[in-house]
Design a protein around this motif. Structure first.
Motif, PDB file in Angstrom:
ATOM      1  N   UNK A 414      29.577  31.919 -43.543  1.00 22.26           N
ATOM      2  CA  UNK A 414      28.362  32.806 -43.863  1.00 22.26           C
ATOM      3  C   UNK A 414      29.158  34.305 -44.299  1.00 22.26           C
ATOM      4  N   UNK A 415      30.113  34.766 -43.609  1.00 22.54           N
ATOM      5  CA  UNK A 415      30.946  35.759 -43.950  1.00 22.54           C
ATOM      6  C   UNK A 415      31.571  35.995 -45.233  1.00 22.54           C
ATOM      7  N   UNK A 416      31.743  34.798 -45.909  1.00 22.68           N
ATOM      8  CA  UNK A 416      32.730  34.623 -47.057  1.00 22.68           C
ATOM      9  C   UNK A 416      32.452  35.509 -48.329  1.00 22.68           C
ATOM     10  N   UNK A 417      31.248  35.813 -48.607  1.00 20.41           N
ATOM     11  CA  UNK A 417      31.024  36.571 -49.684  1.00 20.41           C
ATOM     12  C   UNK A 417      31.389  38.072 -49.466  1.00 20.41           C
ATOM     13  N   UNK A 418      31.671  38.503 -48.114  1.00 26.01           N
ATOM     14  CA  UNK A 418      31.686  39.711 -47.425  1.00 26.01           C
ATOM     15  C   UNK A 418      33.149  40.047 -47.826  1.00 26.01           C
ATOM     16  N   UNK A 419      33.972  39.158 -47.631  1.00 27.78           N
ATOM     17  CA  UNK A 419      35.410  39.597 -47.924  1.00 27.78           C
ATOM     18  C   UNK A 419      35.840  39.925 -49.266  1.00 27.78           C
ATOM     19  N   UNK A 420      35.403  39.420 -50.220  1.00 31.67           N
ATOM     20  CA  UNK A 420      35.330  40.061 -51.689  1.00 31.67           C
ATOM     21  C   UNK A 420      34.694  41.325 -52.006  1.00 31.67           C
ATOM     22  N   UNK A 421      33.716  41.526 -51.505  1.00 28.13           N
ATOM     23  CA  UNK A 421      32.951  42.780 -51.371  1.00 28.13           C
ATOM     24  C   UNK A 421      33.808  43.803 -50.547  1.00 28.13           C
ATOM     25  N   UNK A 422      34.483  43.468 -49.645  1.00 31.05           N
ATOM     26  CA  UNK A 422      35.263  44.610 -48.828  1.00 31.05           C
ATOM     27  C   UNK A 422      36.718  44.739 -49.576  1.00 31.05           C
ATOM     28  N   UNK A 423      37.253  43.651 -50.494  1.00 32.42           N
ATOM     29  CA  UNK A 423      38.338  43.875 -51.172  1.00 32.42           C
ATOM     30  C   UNK A 423      38.199  44.546 -52.371  1.00 32.42           C
ATOM     31  N   UNK A 424      37.139  44.385 -52.971  1.00 31.08           N
ATOM     32  CA  UNK A 424      36.761  45.276 -54.254  1.00 31.08           C
ATOM     33  C   UNK A 424      35.924  46.592 -53.868  1.00 31.08           C
ATOM     34  N   UNK A 425      35.424  46.611 -52.779  1.00 28.31           N
ATOM     35  CA  UNK A 425      34.279  47.783 -52.638  1.00 28.31           C
ATOM     36  C   UNK A 425      33.121  47.475 -53.662  1.00 28.31           C
ATOM     37  N   UNK A 426      32.562  46.583 -53.584  1.00 26.53           N
ATOM     38  CA  UNK A 426      31.437  46.179 -54.458  1.00 26.53           C
ATOM     39  C   UNK A 426      30.389  45.655 -53.871  1.00 26.53           C
TER      40      UNK A 426
END
Length: 448
Positions: A414-426
Motif C-alpha cells: 500500500x506504500x507503492x504510490x508514495x515512492x513515486x510521489x517522493x521521487x517526483x515531489x508531487x
C-alpha cells in the motif's frame, strides 16, 4: 471538580489497559455532481440508503426530517455517515487487524455506492475539497449536533478574531484519518516522532487545493486553525512544547477549551473556555437550536468532559488511541496509503525521531509547525533543496516499509504510490495544479 483528575481518567487511564494493536480508519469523500452542478442531496441520500440495505447496516441516527444520516454494521462495526452535510460521505471502518481487511471492505462499499451515484451523474471521489464547493449548498445536516456545530462556526461573523469566512468548510472538505493503539509508556515518544514528520506529510498527502487560497496545497490546516476551533491555539495544530510526560499532557489538555455540552437532549455551544477554568464557573452563557438559535445558561458539570476534544494534527482520544488527522482524502485507488504510512512508522518511532532530528530540515532550529507551514505552500521548493528532500522522503518510506514487513502481512504494497510521489515531489494537489483539469481529476481520483 479537579480538571487534571478528570483528564487523567478519560485520556490517560485507557492507555494502561492491554492494547490489541487494532487499526481504525475513517475516510471522508465528497459527493460530486459530474455535470458540474451542485450536488443533489436526494441522489446522495438515496444511494447511501440502498447501500445500508444492501450491506445490512442498521440505521441509528436520523435528522430532523427523519432521514437516516448514520448507520452501523453489527458484525464489523463499520459506519456509514454523512459528515456535516449530504455533500460529504464518510466510511468509518470498525477495528481491523490488517490493511487488507480494510481495503476489501472499503472497495466493496465504494464500488456499490458509486454504482448507484453514477446512475445520476454523481460520484464519490478521492479529493480533499469538493470541486463544486462554490455552488453547493452549505447546509449542515439538520440534526442537533450539526445544528450546534453550524451555529458555533458561524460565530466567526460575530466574535473577534482572525477568522476565515468559510464557516461551512465541513460541508466541502474531506479527510483521511487513522487511529492506532498507543501505550502510556510510548505515548510521548510517539507524539514527538510523528510531530517531526508532519512537514513531510504535506509533500506526500496534500490533496485539498482550494482556489480561494491558491498558495496552499493542503487547506485543512487553515480551515481549522483560523476558525472558532482555533480561538485557543491549544485545541489545534501541534503540541507546543512537545510533551515529555503524561503529566504534561494532562496539564496541556486541562487547558484545552470546551465549547459545547448537552442538556435535556439539546446541544449547547458557547465561546470556548479552557476546561480547568470552565469547571470553576457557576454558569456559562450558551446557545441552542430549536427552530432558531436561542440563548440559555448552563451549570458546568464534571460529566461535560465527554464533550472536551481537540482538533490537533495528532489527537489523544478517550479510546486509548492516537488519531492522526492532518492528511487529506486520497485518490480512492490509493486510499490506504495514509493508514499504511502511519502503521508502518508506529513501531519505528525511535529510528524516526533520530532520522528527522538529524535531517537537514531541523538544522535551522525551526519547529515542526513552522516547517509544515513552509512545506504546505505551492512554492515549497523555494524553501528546501529538492534532492535533499527526496532523499529524506526515501529514508522515511524505507523505515515505514520495514515496519510493515515486520508485521508479516505484506501490507507494504500500500506504500507503492508514495515512492513515486517522493521521487517526483508531487502530491495529488501538485498533480491537480499541473494538469489544470478539475473534471478529469474528479474522474481519475474516483477510480478504484
Amino acid at each position: 471538580m479537579n480538571a487534571q483528575n478528570l483528564i487523567y481518567d478519560r485520556f490517560i487511564a485507557p492507555l494502561q489497559k492491554p492494547r490489541a494493536n487494532y487499526i481504525g480508519i475513517e475516510i471522508e469523500m465528497p459527493v460530486v455532481n459530474l455535470s458540474g452542478e451542485k450536488t443533489d442531496k436526494t441522489v446522495s441520500i438515496t444511494a447511501v440508503k440502498k447501500a445500508i440495505e444492501h450491506f445490512g447496516f442498521t440505521p441509528n441516527k436520523f435528522d430532523d426530517d427523519g432521514i437516516c444520516h448514520e448507520a452501523v454494521c453489527g458484525d464489523t462495526g463499520d459506519v456509514f455517515s454523512f459528515d456535516c452535510s449530504y455533500n460529504n460521505f464518510e466510511i468509518s471502518l470498525g477495528r481491523v487487524r490488517t490493511l487488507h481487511e480494510a481495503q476489501a471492505r472499503f472497495r466493496d462499499y465504494v464500488r456499490f455506492i458509486n454504482g448507484e451515484l453514477n446512475r445520476y451523474h454523481h460520484s464519490l471521489t478521492g479529493m480533499g475539497i469538493n470541486p463544486n464547493y462554490k455552488i453547493n449548498d452549505f447546509n449542515f445536516v439538520p440534526s442537533p449536533r450539526y445544528r450546534m456545530l453550524e451555529g458555533y462556526l458561524k460565530k466567526c461573523k460575530v466574535w473577534k478574531g482572525q477568522f476565515h469566512p468559510f464557516y461551512g468548510y465541513g460541508t466541502f472538505s474531506s479527510a483521511s484519518q487513522v487511529q492506532l493503539d498507543v501505550t502510556e509508556e510510548n505515548l510521548c515518544e510517539t507524539i514527538e516522532a510523528f510531530s517531526l514528520v508532519e512537514p513531510l506529510k504535506t509533500v506526500l498527502f496534500a490533496n485539498s487545493f482550494f482556489p480561494d487560497k491558491p498558495e496552499l496545497l493542503c487547506v485543512r490546516d487553515y480551515f481549522w486553525e483560523q476558525s472558532p476551533h482555533g480561538i485557543n491555539p491549544g485545541n489545534v495544530g501541534f503540541f507546543e512544547p512537545l510533551p515529555k510526560s503524561t503529566g504534561e499532557i494532562t496539564d496541556y489538555l486541562s487547558k484545552a477549551s470546551i465549547f459545547c455540552a448537552e442538556r435535556d437532549g439539546k446541544y449547547l455551544f458557547f465561546y470556548p473556555i479552557p476546561f480547568d477554568e470552565y469547571l470553576k464557573r457557576d454558569t456559562v452563557e450558551g446557545e441552542y437550536y430549536d427552530g432558531d438559535y436561542h440563548t440559555c445558561s448552563l451549570t458546568p458539570s464534571a460529566g461535560d468532559i465527554a464533550y472536551l476534544r481537540t482538533y490537533k494534527q495528532i489527537d489523544l482520544t478517550a479510546r486509548g488511541t492516537l488519531e492522526f488527522r492532518s492528511a487529506c482524502t486520497q485518490p480512492l485507488g490509493e486510499a490506504m496509503t495514509v493508514a499504511a504510512f502511519h502503521l508502518g512508522l508506529m513501531n519505528q518511532t525511535k529510528k524516526l525521531t533520530n532520522l528527522m532530528k538529524n535531517s537537514f530540515l531541523y538544522q535551522v532550529n525551526e519547529k515542526p509547525e513552522q516547517l509544515r507551514q513552509k512545506m504546505n505552500r505551492a512554492d515549497f521548493l523555494s524553501f528546501v533543496n529538492a534532492d535533499e528532500l527526496k532523499a529524506l522522503l526515501s529514508d522515511v518510506l524505507q523505515l515505514c516499509a520495514e515496519g510493515l514487513k515486520e508485521r508479516g502481512y505484506s501490507e507494504e504494497i500500500y506504500l507503492s504510490p508514495l515512492y513515486d510521489r517522493a521521487r517526483t515531489l508531487t502530491s495529488p494537489s501538485v498533480c491537480l495544479l499541473r494538469q489544470n483539469d478539475v473534471n478529469k481529476a474528479v474522474r481519475e481520483y474516483a477510480k478504484l
